[in-house]
Design a protein around this motif. Structure first.
Motif, PDB file in Angstrom:
ATOM      1  N   ASP A  27     -62.637  13.707 -57.226  1.00  0.00           N
ATOM      2  CA  ASP A  27     -63.424  14.871 -56.823  1.00  0.00           C
ATOM      3  C   ASP A  27     -62.595  15.722 -55.859  1.00  0.00           C
ATOM      4  N   PRO A  28     -62.349  16.986 -56.186  1.00  0.00           N
ATOM      5  CA  PRO A  28     -61.555  17.832 -55.286  1.00  0.00           C
ATOM      6  C   PRO A  28     -62.097  17.878 -53.848  1.00  0.00           C
ATOM      7  N   ALA A  29     -63.399  17.762 -53.694  1.00  0.00           N
ATOM      8  CA  ALA A  29     -63.982  17.765 -52.351  1.00  0.00           C
ATOM      9  C   ALA A  29     -63.610  16.505 -51.566  1.00  0.00           C
ATOM     10  N   GLU A  30     -63.167  15.467 -52.261  1.00  0.00           N
ATOM     11  CA  GLU A  30     -62.795  14.197 -51.642  1.00  0.00           C
ATOM     12  C   GLU A  30     -61.278  13.998 -51.582  1.00  0.00           C
ATOM     13  N   ARG A  31     -60.520  15.003 -51.927  1.00  0.00           N
ATOM     14  CA  ARG A  31     -59.063  14.916 -52.017  1.00  0.00           C
ATOM     15  C   ARG A  31     -58.410  14.425 -50.725  1.00  0.00           C
ATOM     16  N   GLY A  32     -58.924  14.793 -49.585  1.00  0.00           N
ATOM     17  CA  GLY A  32     -58.340  14.416 -48.299  1.00  0.00           C
ATOM     18  C   GLY A  32     -58.291  12.922 -48.051  1.00  0.00           C
ATOM     19  N   ARG A  33     -59.175  12.194 -48.686  1.00  0.00           N
ATOM     20  CA  ARG A  33     -59.200  10.742 -48.483  1.00  0.00           C
ATOM     21  C   ARG A  33     -57.953  10.061 -49.034  1.00  0.00           C
ATOM     22  N   TRP A  34     -57.296  10.682 -49.980  1.00  0.00           N
ATOM     23  CA  TRP A  34     -56.041  10.135 -50.499  1.00  0.00           C
ATOM     24  C   TRP A  34     -55.048   9.923 -49.350  1.00  0.00           C
ATOM     25  N   ASP A  35     -55.014  10.870 -48.422  1.00  0.00           N
ATOM     26  CA  ASP A  35     -54.087  10.775 -47.294  1.00  0.00           C
ATOM     27  C   ASP A  35     -54.496   9.648 -46.350  1.00  0.00           C
ATOM     28  N   GLU A  36     -55.793   9.422 -46.210  1.00  0.00           N
ATOM     29  CA  GLU A  36     -56.290   8.363 -45.328  1.00  0.00           C
ATOM     30  C   GLU A  36     -56.012   6.974 -45.896  1.00  0.00           C
ATOM     31  N   GLY A  38     -54.077   6.161 -48.725  1.00  0.00           N
ATOM     32  CA  GLY A  38     -52.692   6.001 -49.178  1.00  0.00           C
ATOM     33  C   GLY A  38     -52.619   5.765 -50.672  1.00  0.00           C
ATOM     34  N   PRO A  39     -51.679   6.440 -51.340  1.00  0.00           N
ATOM     35  CA  PRO A  39     -51.586   6.361 -52.795  1.00  0.00           C
ATOM     36  C   PRO A  39     -51.321   4.958 -53.339  1.00  0.00           C
ATOM     37  N   ASP A  40     -50.519   4.145 -52.668  1.00  0.00           N
ATOM     38  CA  ASP A  40     -50.218   2.811 -53.193  1.00  0.00           C
ATOM     39  C   ASP A  40     -51.493   1.991 -53.349  1.00  0.00           C
ATOM     40  N   ALA A  41     -52.309   1.965 -52.313  1.00  0.00           N
ATOM     41  CA  ALA A  41     -53.553   1.190 -52.351  1.00  0.00           C
ATOM     42  C   ALA A  41     -54.517   1.750 -53.398  1.00  0.00           C
ATOM     43  N   ILE A  42     -54.592   3.061 -53.505  1.00  0.00           N
ATOM     44  CA  ILE A  42     -55.512   3.680 -54.460  1.00  0.00           C
ATOM     45  C   ILE A  42     -55.093   3.359 -55.893  1.00  0.00           C
ATOM     46  N   TRP A  43     -53.824   3.511 -56.201  1.00  0.00           N
ATOM     47  CA  TRP A  43     -53.355   3.239 -57.564  1.00  0.00           C
ATOM     48  C   TRP A  43     -53.576   1.778 -57.937  1.00  0.00           C
ATOM     49  N   ARG A  44     -53.271   0.866 -57.029  1.00  0.00           N
ATOM     50  CA  ARG A  44     -53.480  -0.556 -57.340  1.00  0.00           C
ATOM     51  C   ARG A  44     -54.959  -0.848 -57.579  1.00  0.00           C
ATOM     52  N   LYS A  70     -53.869  10.032 -61.450  1.00  0.00           N
ATOM     53  CA  LYS A  70     -52.778  10.999 -61.241  1.00  0.00           C
ATOM     54  C   LYS A  70     -53.265  12.447 -61.177  1.00  0.00           C
ATOM     55  N   LYS A  71     -54.547  12.674 -61.271  1.00  0.00           N
ATOM     56  CA  LYS A  71     -55.117  14.022 -61.371  1.00  0.00           C
ATOM     57  C   LYS A  71     -54.539  15.005 -60.348  1.00  0.00           C
ATOM     58  N   PHE A  72     -54.414  14.583 -59.098  1.00  0.00           N
ATOM     59  CA  PHE A  72     -53.921  15.470 -58.040  1.00  0.00           C
ATOM     60  C   PHE A  72     -52.404  15.417 -57.878  1.00  0.00           C
ATOM     61  N   ALA A 108     -53.375  19.313 -61.473  1.00  0.00           N
ATOM     62  CA  ALA A 108     -52.125  19.321 -60.706  1.00  0.00           C
ATOM     63  C   ALA A 108     -51.061  18.425 -61.325  1.00  0.00           C
ATOM     64  N   CYS A 109     -51.466  17.337 -61.968  1.00  0.00           N
ATOM     65  CA  CYS A 109     -50.485  16.425 -62.575  1.00  0.00           C
ATOM     66  C   CYS A 109     -49.755  17.064 -63.750  1.00  0.00           C
ATOM     67  N   ALA A 110     -50.352  18.071 -64.354  1.00  0.00           N
ATOM     68  CA  ALA A 110     -49.732  18.859 -65.422  1.00  0.00           C
ATOM     69  C   ALA A 110     -49.242  18.028 -66.606  1.00  0.00           C
ATOM     70  N   GLU A 111     -49.914  16.926 -66.888  1.00  0.00           N
ATOM     71  CA  GLU A 111     -49.638  16.169 -68.103  1.00  0.00           C
ATOM     72  C   GLU A 111     -50.935  15.498 -68.559  1.00  0.00           C
TER      73      GLU A 111
END
Length: 175
Positions: A27-36, A38-44, A70-72, A108-111
């Motif tokens: 959700d674009p409105a929730e995008r900031g949480r990725w920074d909190e 971290g991508p490694d934990a989210i992807w796993r 990978k959306k963002f 944003a991932c453009a694929e």
């Protein structure tokens, strides 16, 4: 909780992962949480949940947009090969199909979803593949279909699988 009767009116049911532990990660409105988080934990965690879903007894035939994480265009620091292989093995063991979803090309991932490497892993595992667009509007119903077929062919697929209303599957050559 849904019962089997809730799904009876539908000919084809897609499963997908849009939440990681209650958080709408795409959700674009929730995008900031990725920074909190971290991508490694989210992807796993995303791939853990995805594998659990695909091997569950949920009443869907197709796992939609297999790498929506990978959306963002936020990627982990590690190589995704192991997660891709696990996802492909889980899907193959379940007998479910996956979907090439063209909508990713417009984020944003453009694929498209999935990435070429993940799609190739699904192909190697013998997972059947169909195509969808996540259209949401009539103008986007067939958006990117030809490119999706090309992506499938590059990954090693020779046919696109089309689920039918009676629960069967048709295989249509793409090359």
């Amino acid at each position: 909780v849904f019962s089997e009767a809730d799904f009876a009116p539908f000919d084809v049911i897609l499963g997908s992962v849009h939440f990681v532990d209650g958080w709408a990660f795409d959700d674009p409105a929730e995008r900031g949480r990725w920074d909190e988080v971290g991508p490694d934990a989210i992807w796993r965690r995303y791939f853990d949940i995805r594998c659990e879903a695909v091997t569950s007894d949920a009443p869907f035939q197709i796992m939609a947009h297999p790498d929506l994480a990978k959306k963002f265009a936020i990627y982990p620091s590690f190589d995704l090969t192991t997660l891709y292989e696990q996802a492909a093995e889980a899907c193959a063991s379940s007998g479910r199909m996956i979907e090439v979803n063209t909508s990713g090309a417009h984020y944003a991932c453009a694929e498209m979803f999935p990435a070429p490497e993940l799609l190739a892993a699904f192909c190697r595992a013998g997972v059947e593949c169909t195509v969808g667009t996540d259209a949401h509007t009539p103008a986007n119903v067939a958006r990117g279909i030809e490119q999706a077929y090309q992506l499938m062919a590059q990954a090693g697929y020779q046919t696109v699988t089309v689920p039918t209303a009676d629960g069967d599957r048709r295989h249509i050559p793409i090359a």
